[in-house]
Design a protein around this motif. Structure first.
Motif, mmCIF file in Angstrom:
data_model
loop_
_atom_site.group_PDB
_atom_site.id
_atom_site.type_symbol
_atom_site.label_atom_id
_atom_site.label_comp_id
_atom_site.label_asym_id
_atom_site.label_seq_id
_atom_site.Cartn_x
_atom_site.Cartn_y
_atom_site.Cartn_z
ATOM 1 N N THR A 119 84.040 23.080 -42.107
ATOM 2 C CA THR A 119 83.081 21.988 -42.283
ATOM 3 C C THR A 119 82.289 21.746 -41.008
ATOM 4 O O THR A 119 81.368 20.938 -41.000
ATOM 5 N N VAL A 120 82.653 22.439 -39.939
ATOM 6 C CA VAL A 120 81.976 22.271 -38.652
ATOM 7 C C VAL A 120 80.938 23.380 -38.508
ATOM 8 O O VAL A 120 81.257 24.495 -38.109
ATOM 9 N N ARG A 121 79.694 23.073 -38.828
ATOM 10 C CA ARG A 121 78.660 24.110 -38.850
ATOM 11 C C ARG A 121 77.681 24.016 -37.687
ATOM 12 O O ARG A 121 77.087 25.024 -37.314
ATOM 13 N N ASP A 122 77.506 22.853 -37.132
ATOM 14 C CA ASP A 122 76.608 22.702 -35.989
ATOM 15 C C ASP A 122 77.157 23.529 -34.826
ATOM 16 O O ASP A 122 78.271 23.272 -34.353
ATOM 17 N N PRO A 123 76.414 24.547 -34.350
ATOM 18 C CA PRO A 123 76.932 25.390 -33.271
ATOM 19 C C PRO A 123 77.351 24.612 -32.043
ATOM 20 O O PRO A 123 78.329 24.972 -31.374
ATOM 21 N N ARG A 124 76.656 23.526 -31.730
ATOM 22 C CA ARG A 124 77.012 22.757 -30.534
ATOM 23 C C ARG A 124 78.384 22.108 -30.691
ATOM 24 O O ARG A 124 79.172 22.055 -29.733
ATOM 25 N N GLU A 125 78.681 21.622 -31.879
ATOM 26 C CA GLU A 125 79.995 21.037 -32.130
ATOM 27 C C GLU A 125 81.064 22.115 -32.255
ATOM 28 O O GLU A 125 82.201 21.954 -31.794
ATOM 29 N N ALA A 126 80.678 23.236 -32.863
ATOM 30 C CA ALA A 126 81.638 24.317 -33.093
ATOM 31 C C ALA A 126 82.093 24.974 -31.800
ATOM 32 O O ALA A 126 83.189 25.536 -31.749
#
Length: 223
Positions: A31-38
């Motif tokens: 569910t974590v798709r934002d590269p910055r968050e990932a």
């Protein structure tokens, strides 16, 4: 958090390609798709295990229940001399993992479409088995033990583990020829809580009755 802050220089480009694929491929099991968050939640979390010497020196790794490929893909990028098998039973996840390997150019990773209990080629050939968010510790140990060489290690990524879960894992380890080697608390990204790495070493042969039939580890867990 930037990739260059958490990954070795040679791993940045392949991991960036994987994070870009993960952001847009709806079949990625996360569910974590934002590269910055990932970067924090997947890459830094995966690479936190490199502080363990036997992880940093591993040459043959099996990542069980690989899903979206973490920690296996991150370890393959960070350890180019190691061979990493991404073991996943769901074919749609395997197809995603194959795309991730293709876009990243990681030549030291491969996908195994199998359950850990049904992979005879993997038995007794790995010096490291990893599992992240896969299940109870005792179950992970039963999956992992037959795949390890003597002297090899299991590392399980966990959130908070109850005393009962740890106790059951210790009992299972004794049956499987494993020995606990400690719990390492990690804070791989801001806001991470109760993140721990549970390590075990294979000190004796695993009894020949293992692996049991698929599903038995969860239906009738050891310990």
């Amino acid at each position: 958090m930037k990739l260059s802050e958490v990954a070795p220089a040679g791993a940045v480009e392949p991991l960036a390609a994987i994070l870009e694929l993960q952001a847009h491929d709806v079949t990625a099991s996360t569910t974590v798709r934002d590269p910055r968050e990932a970067v924090g939640r997947h890459v830094a979390d995966s690479l936190s295990a490199l502080e363990l010497p036997f992880v940093a020196s591993a040459t043959r790794i099996a990542d069980l229940g690989s899903g979206a490929g973490w920690p296996g893909l991150a370890l393959a990028a960070a350890l180019p001399e190691a061979r990493v098998s991404l073991v996943e039973s769901a074919i749609r996840h395997c197809r995603y993992l194959e795309r991730a390997i293709e876009v990243s150019g990681l030549e030291n990773a491969d996908v195994v479409n199998a359950r850990a209990e049904s992979w005879p080629e993997g038995i007794g050939v790995h010096d490291l088995v990893t599992a992240r968010a896969l299940g109870a510790l005792a179950v992970i140990l039963e999956y992992a033990a037959p795949l390890l060489i003597e002297g090899g290690h299991v590392v399980a990524w966990k959130g908070a583990a109850s005393d009962e879960e740890v106790s059951a894992a210790t009992a299972a380890a004794a049956i499987l020829g494993l020995e606990p080697r400690g719990v390492v608390a990690v804070t791989p990204f801001p806001g991470a809580r109760d993140h721990t790495l549970h390590a075990y070493c294979k000190i004796a042969p695993t009894p020949s009755r293992f692996p049991r039939r698929p599903g038995m580890a969860t239906k009738r867990p050891l310990g």
